[in-house]
Scaffold this active site. Structure first.
Site, PDB file in Angstrom:
ATOM      1  N   ARG A 169       0.849  -1.192   0.000  1.00 29.39           N
ATOM      2  CA  ARG A 169       0.000   0.000   0.000  1.00 29.39           C
ATOM      3  C   ARG A 169       0.881   1.237   0.000  1.00 29.39           C
ATOM      4  NH1 ARG A 169      -4.972   1.461   4.124  1.00 29.39           N
ATOM      5  NH2 ARG A 169      -3.362   1.342   5.741  1.00 29.39           N
ATOM      6  N   ASP A 451      -4.509   3.379  14.165  1.00 27.93           N
ATOM      7  CA  ASP A 451      -3.619   3.985  13.182  1.00 27.93           C
ATOM      8  C   ASP A 451      -4.160   5.354  12.802  1.00 27.93           C
ATOM      9  OD1 ASP A 451      -5.719   3.532  11.440  1.00 27.93           O
ATOM     10  OD2 ASP A 451      -4.660   2.067  10.209  1.00 27.93           O
TER      11      ASP A 451
END
Length: 544
Positions: A169, A451
């Site tokens: 990613r 996160d």
């Protein structure tokens, strides 16, 4: 006749330390490729980011989102499909996600999962060392040279089975890599991450039976997907690779993108591996884009679940759209961490994971995400039982009819705003930001792996509640003074319990600008980036 690499590298500089390990991935050849990507696409990238601002200005006037009339023909046509699943990507029932540090890479690839999303984005703080070492770790892992020893413990890749398929990613279009400049401009973080991973590993991955696969985050329109597709084509043509070898799975984690799912798949169709429900970022985007509209005030984060009307609508539309186009519809994250010292609490948490994965597989998802290897067995149990086939693309969901009103119906979300909810948001935001300022991109808080996405939800809710002066269930009006008082209390408490050298007060300084209903940064990561960026003296890339 090919261009001279030295000519291409004119006005290309690296503003960070270089050593033999760095040069392993940041070679002269790779640097030339990065410069080409920047010069080919950066102007368009910046124009698309400006387009986001124009759209935000319209929303701030009270306008709402809707499906695009100019692309109606794409949505209504049955004559096109996405690409068939690529090698190693037919069955993706359980994907583990996490940063690219060496320990995580080994543990993830040793997990009983089908794929591993190696994350340069939300779970990684983009220090130069993190980004470059992450590329090195993946380079070594692909070649099965990633084993290492830490203290007395050895970390080795398993040899008793095929390892999970690797998906990288890259950072979102909004982020830059200030340590690498071309013609005086920092390169896009997206192009830097993609370019290095592709050039160093694409041919090796194909040789080993898979390919260069990516997760694409934070997009807000099909035009941003078109930009990715053009970058993919340039990259494949550049090394003589067949177009369509690259595959990209798009995270639908912004509310504007939810109105352009068909169009996003269409733009990437020869490179598409489907869409993913990025649930926390999606909630963040709903709040962010409609933050000035009092009709979109949401209750405590804990009340905003996947069964909320607007969230369920988004899931149903994503599954229907993906399966109609023959691509994967991936489910969301289970962020729980096992609670080792409390069996009752752990059993309850794991039961919640099971229920969430059961909801996903029954809805028609083709796979799901976990943040911890211990959750893989739960997710596998659910999907193996209810999805005996490699995927569920045959579940068409033709009975689903989602309207714009469904996607925007936040008012049906039941719940209240409480002081406990405010303090939880403050704790999560401060905890994540403090870790990020130390170069850590994912932080365990109350047995959840938090996160950037969950920190953004926390920050945006606090801003929204202050902006609209909401009342808590205890009868307190949320205003600037109240928010700042609670913020300082939480920062002081967290600092008192943390080791010396922590950065809670610095985190509070930044957070204080974001929770009062006044200033609002597009992303926390952009707000904090300069604090973890040690830009050095420019070193000409031509000297690599």
């Amino acid at each position: 006749m090919a261009a001279n690499p030295d000519d291409i590298l004119q006005n290309v500089n690296i503003l960070a330390p270089l050593n033999d390990q760095t040069r392993k991935v940041l070679s002269k050849e790779a640097t030339v490729f990065l410069a080409l990507l920047h010069r080919s696409f950066n102007a368009r990238r910046k124009a698309l980011l400006e387009r986001r601002k124009v759209r935000q200005a319209e929303l701030d006037k009270g306008n709402l989102l809707d499906f695009l009339p100019e692309t109606k023909h794409i949505r209504e046509s049955d004559s096109w499909k996405g690409a068939p699943p690529a090698p190693g990507m037919i069955d993706r029932r359980v994907e583990i996600t996490g940063p690219t540090d060496r320990k995580m890479v080994v543990n993830a690839l040793n997990s009983n999962v089908w794929t591993y999303m190696a994350d340069f984005e939300d779970s990684s703080a983009p220090t130069w060392d993190n980004m470059i070492n992450g590329q090195l770790n993946l380079y070594d892992a692909i070649r099965k040279q990633v084993d290492f020893k830490q203290g007395e413990k050895e970390y080795k890749l398993r040899t008793d089975r095929v390892l999970p398929t690797l998906i990288a990613r890259a950072r979102g279009w909004h982020l830059e890599e200030k340590h690498f400049t071309v013609d005086g401009e920092p390169i896009s973080g997206s192009l830097f991450d993609f370019g290095l991973y592709f050039l160093n590993n694409a041919e090796e991955l194909v040789k080993r039976g898979t390919g260069p696969y990516f997760y694409l985050p934070k997009m807000e329109s099909h035009l941003e997907a078109r930009l990715w597709n053009d970058a993919f084509n340039l990259a494949q043509d550049y090394i003589g690779m067949r177009r369509g070898t690259i595959r990209g799975t798009v995270l639908i984690e912004t509310i504007p993108a939810a109105f352009e799912m068909d169009e996003i798949i269409y733009e990437l169709r020869d490179h598409s591996s489907g869409l993913n429900c990025g649930r926390w970022d999606y909630i963040f985007s709903v709040i962010k884009r409609f933050r000035n509209n009092p009709d979109f005030v949401l209750p405590d984060r804990s009340a905003v679940t996947m069964t909320s009307h607007f969230m369920n609508a988004y899931v149903q539309l994503l599954i229907k759209t993906c399966h109609r186009r023959g691509v994967h519809a991936m489910g969301g994250m289970a962020a729980q961490i096992p609670i080792k010292n409390d069996k009752e609490a752990n059993d309850k948490a794991m039961a919640n994971v099971y229920a969430d994965k059961l909801r996903e597989v029954k809805a028609g998802h083709d796979g799901t995400w976990v943040a911890h290897p211990a959750l893989a067995s739960i997710a596998s149990e659910v999907f193996n039982k209810h999805m005996p086939t490699p995927n569920q693309m045959f579940i068409r969901r033709e009975e689903v009819n989602i309207t714009a009103k469904d996607l925007l119906n936040t008012k049906a979300t039941e719940g209240t705003i409480t002081e406990e909810g405010i303090r939880k948001n403050l704790n999560i935001g401060l905890g994540y930001m403090e870790g990020w300022l130390r170069g850590v991109g994912c932080v365990p808080i109350n047995y959840l792996m938090e996160d950037a996405a969950t920190a953004e939800v926390s920050r945006s809710q606090l801003w929204q509640w202050c902006k609209h002066g909401v009342k808590t269930s205890e009868g307190k009006t949320v205003d600037k003074a109240y928010a700042q008082k609670l913020l300082q209390e939480q920062a002081d408490e967290l600092e008192s319990k943390a080791p010396k050298g922590n950065k809670y007060q610095l985190a509070a300084k930044y957070f204080a600008t974001q929770v009062t209903g006044e200033d609002y940064a597009e992303f926390l990561t952009s707000l904090l980036y300069d604090e973890i960026t040690a830009v050095g003296k420019p070193s000409p890339a031509s000297k690599l």
